[in-house]
Design a protein around this motif. Sequence first.
Motif, mmCIF file in Angstrom:
data_model
loop_
_atom_site.group_PDB
_atom_site.id
_atom_site.type_symbol
_atom_site.label_atom_id
_atom_site.label_comp_id
_atom_site.label_asym_id
_atom_site.label_seq_id
_atom_site.Cartn_x
_atom_site.Cartn_y
_atom_site.Cartn_z
ATOM 1 N N PRO A 89 -6.500 5.657 13.114
ATOM 2 C CA PRO A 89 -6.091 5.135 11.817
ATOM 3 C C PRO A 89 -4.604 4.766 11.799
ATOM 4 N N LEU A 90 -4.301 3.641 11.160
ATOM 5 C CA LEU A 90 -2.925 3.139 11.092
ATOM 6 C C LEU A 90 -2.440 3.209 9.651
ATOM 7 N N THR A 91 -1.127 3.142 9.510
ATOM 8 C CA THR A 91 -0.573 3.133 8.163
ATOM 9 C C THR A 91 0.456 2.006 8.040
ATOM 10 N N LEU A 92 0.661 1.563 6.820
ATOM 11 C CA LEU A 92 1.604 0.471 6.574
ATOM 12 C C LEU A 92 3.021 1.033 6.552
ATOM 13 N N VAL A 93 3.929 0.387 7.285
ATOM 14 C CA VAL A 93 5.302 0.887 7.353
ATOM 15 C C VAL A 93 6.132 0.348 6.188
ATOM 16 N N ARG A 94 5.978 -0.931 5.896
ATOM 17 C CA ARG A 94 6.723 -1.524 4.769
ATOM 18 C C ARG A 94 5.915 -2.671 4.185
ATOM 19 N N THR A 95 6.228 -3.031 2.944
ATOM 20 C CA THR A 95 5.537 -4.149 2.293
ATOM 21 C C THR A 95 5.819 -5.424 3.079
ATOM 22 N N PRO A 96 4.765 -6.163 3.450
ATOM 23 C CA PRO A 96 5.003 -7.376 4.238
ATOM 24 C C PRO A 96 5.742 -8.454 3.442
ATOM 25 N N SER A 97 6.492 -9.307 4.150
ATOM 26 C CA SER A 97 7.094 -10.487 3.497
ATOM 27 C C SER A 97 6.087 -11.628 3.590
ATOM 28 N N ARG A 98 6.235 -12.548 2.647
ATOM 29 C CA ARG A 98 5.314 -13.684 2.637
ATOM 30 C C ARG A 98 6.075 -14.987 2.534
ATOM 31 N N ALA A 99 5.473 -16.051 3.070
ATOM 32 C CA ALA A 99 6.072 -17.382 2.919
ATOM 33 C C ALA A 99 5.988 -17.747 1.437
ATOM 34 N N PRO A 100 7.053 -18.361 0.880
ATOM 35 C CA PRO A 100 7.059 -18.643 -0.567
ATOM 36 C C PRO A 100 6.213 -19.862 -0.916
ATOM 37 N N ARG A 101 4.914 -19.714 -0.740
ATOM 38 C CA ARG A 101 4.009 -20.834 -1.016
ATOM 39 C C ARG A 101 3.008 -20.427 -2.088
ATOM 40 N N VAL A 102 2.354 -21.408 -2.688
ATOM 41 C CA VAL A 102 1.377 -21.093 -3.724
ATOM 42 C C VAL A 102 -0.049 -21.310 -3.210
ATOM 43 N N ALA A 103 -0.279 -22.440 -2.514
ATOM 44 C CA ALA A 103 -1.655 -22.765 -2.115
ATOM 45 C C ALA A 103 -2.068 -22.045 -0.832
ATOM 46 N N PHE A 104 -1.221 -22.081 0.186
ATOM 47 C CA PHE A 104 -1.582 -21.506 1.483
ATOM 48 C C PHE A 104 -0.829 -20.205 1.690
ATOM 49 N N ARG A 105 -1.538 -19.093 1.549
ATOM 50 C CA ARG A 105 -0.915 -17.783 1.688
ATOM 51 C C ARG A 105 -0.515 -17.553 3.143
ATOM 52 N N ARG A 106 0.583 -16.840 3.338
ATOM 53 C CA ARG A 106 0.946 -16.486 4.716
ATOM 54 C C ARG A 106 1.798 -15.226 4.755
ATOM 55 N N LEU A 107 1.298 -14.221 5.466
ATOM 56 C CA LEU A 107 2.090 -13.006 5.667
ATOM 57 C C LEU A 107 2.991 -13.226 6.869
ATOM 58 N N LEU A 108 4.280 -12.953 6.712
ATOM 59 C CA LEU A 108 5.221 -13.197 7.803
ATOM 60 C C LEU A 108 5.306 -12.007 8.755
ATOM 61 N N ASN A 109 4.907 -10.851 8.294
ATOM 62 C CA ASN A 109 4.887 -9.666 9.155
ATOM 63 C C ASN A 109 3.901 -8.653 8.572
ATOM 64 N N LEU A 110 3.437 -7.745 9.424
ATOM 65 C CA LEU A 110 2.567 -6.661 8.940
ATOM 66 C C LEU A 110 2.850 -5.462 9.837
ATOM 67 N N ASP A 111 3.855 -4.702 9.438
ATOM 68 C CA ASP A 111 4.344 -3.624 10.294
ATOM 69 C C ASP A 111 3.539 -2.347 10.064
ATOM 70 N N VAL A 112 2.942 -1.868 11.161
ATOM 71 C CA VAL A 112 2.076 -0.696 11.062
ATOM 72 C C VAL A 112 2.548 0.386 12.041
ATOM 73 N N ALA A 113 2.104 1.610 11.771
ATOM 74 C CA ALA A 113 2.400 2.738 12.672
ATOM 75 C C ALA A 113 1.179 3.651 12.697
ATOM 76 N N LEU A 114 1.168 4.594 13.622
ATOM 77 C CA LEU A 114 0.059 5.573 13.650
ATOM 78 C C LEU A 114 0.117 6.389 12.363
ATOM 79 N N ALA A 115 -1.068 6.627 11.787
ATOM 80 C CA ALA A 115 -1.086 7.346 10.486
ATOM 81 C C ALA A 115 -0.711 8.809 10.704
#
Length: 416
Positions: free
Chosen positions: A390-416
């Motif tokens: 199981p993994l856990t989220l390290v920090r809230t991901p940043s997103r590209a500032p778009r409205v139609a096409f969502r995009r997560l710029l990072n998804l930092d995870v660590a061992l839970a």
Amino acid sequence: MGSVTTPSAARRATVSLFSRLRTAEGQADPFPIYAELRAQGGGISPAPWGGFLVTSFHTCDQVLRSSAWLEPDTRWRERQGERTRWSASSSREISRTLPALNPPEHTAVRRAAGNFDRATIDRMTPRVDRVVERLLDTVMERLHTGEADFAALVSEELPVATVGDWLALPSADWPRLRELTHEQVFTQELLPSASQLARSDAAMAELRAYFLDLVRERRARPGEDPVSRWIRTWDAMEPDRDKADEAVYFLALFVLLAALETTSTLLSTMALLLVEHPDRWNLLAAQPDLVPAFVEETLRYDPPTHVISRVGAQDCLLDGVEVRADEMLHLMVGAAHRDPAQHSRPDLFDPHRKPAHLAFSGGIHYCLGAPLARLEAQTLLRRMITLLPPLTLVRTPSRAPRVAFRRLLNLDVALA
Ligand code: HEM
């Protein structure tokens, strides 16, 4: 140009909702803003820049299935005049690809494209499986020494490895192609700025050169890959070689554009939903049969594409609102998926739900690559819960500032 006179207060309110949608908070959670939009307009409200915003699930679904609504095709874009976003070279180029065509042209081009039938998906499955295993190994290696960016290591890699291999594109080209797809997307965004359009235009010019070269190469040395097959199909339909080559170019170009960001966003959103709540990980580990439903609920809860556009074929009434021919409807599918008239407790992520959704559009433009996107997402999810602790989220991901096409710029995870 709207046929309904917008009271200026309502217009100001919509403008303010849209500026909030572009902020980091709006990107992290656009759904309360969509709820306000629905409360203001009751499912269909005039957009401040012309046309309408549709948040009702039923109406979005109806519009997508109806022949009374068309794609904004080349002729429509020309009618909007010069010096508009629709006259940008990237917009003109996109208008010649499959999702921007209307019947009868669309019917012929879609048939020539073929589809991802069961046999094709079965053939692709072992490779997707191998790529997923390799990518998750890399994640595990990183996790032993700290945190890992799941978006960069997995979500960005799997779609390009899958489609790049299917189209038989050299792997050395994949990183640049992926970069170009991120750059060109602005031309398909809701309200692109002039500088964003310039980036799209430059990316599209490079993509055009790349794929025209590819078609020439495959014509000279045909193989069993889809591009070579499309050349054979088009040669049988179109006596003019240059036109056949151009048709194949538009198809190959669009398949790449359609397949990369959308699927990456689905994979990241799904992984985010999984690591945010340990009970979801535990549930899937105990009931792996829920994997397909978890993917579908992700597509409902936060689809990669939040807006799909159509224009009126003629003047008509939509839910009692007068819409003129050529006016644009922005189908806010991200909002429609949270329409309480369609889904009970719509803000609840419920992997038992098996929801109806419009993430892959509907009607004649229903996403050609849906079976492939599902294969990638389901394979990844199955492997995550079996191969990873199981993994856990390290920090809230940043997103590209778009409205139609969502995009997560990072998804930092660590061992839970
Ligand atoms: C999660 C991933 C994906 C999502 C959310 C997605 C979404 C969509 C949507 C919303 C449309 C319709 C646009 C409209 O109605 O105007 C569409 C069309 C299309 N998609 Fe996808 N897509 C995904 C993955 C893929 C993949 C992997 C491929 C190809 C390998 C692909 C190929 C296409 C094509 C060719 C069309 C045009 C179909 C037509 O107009 O007849 N998509 N997609």
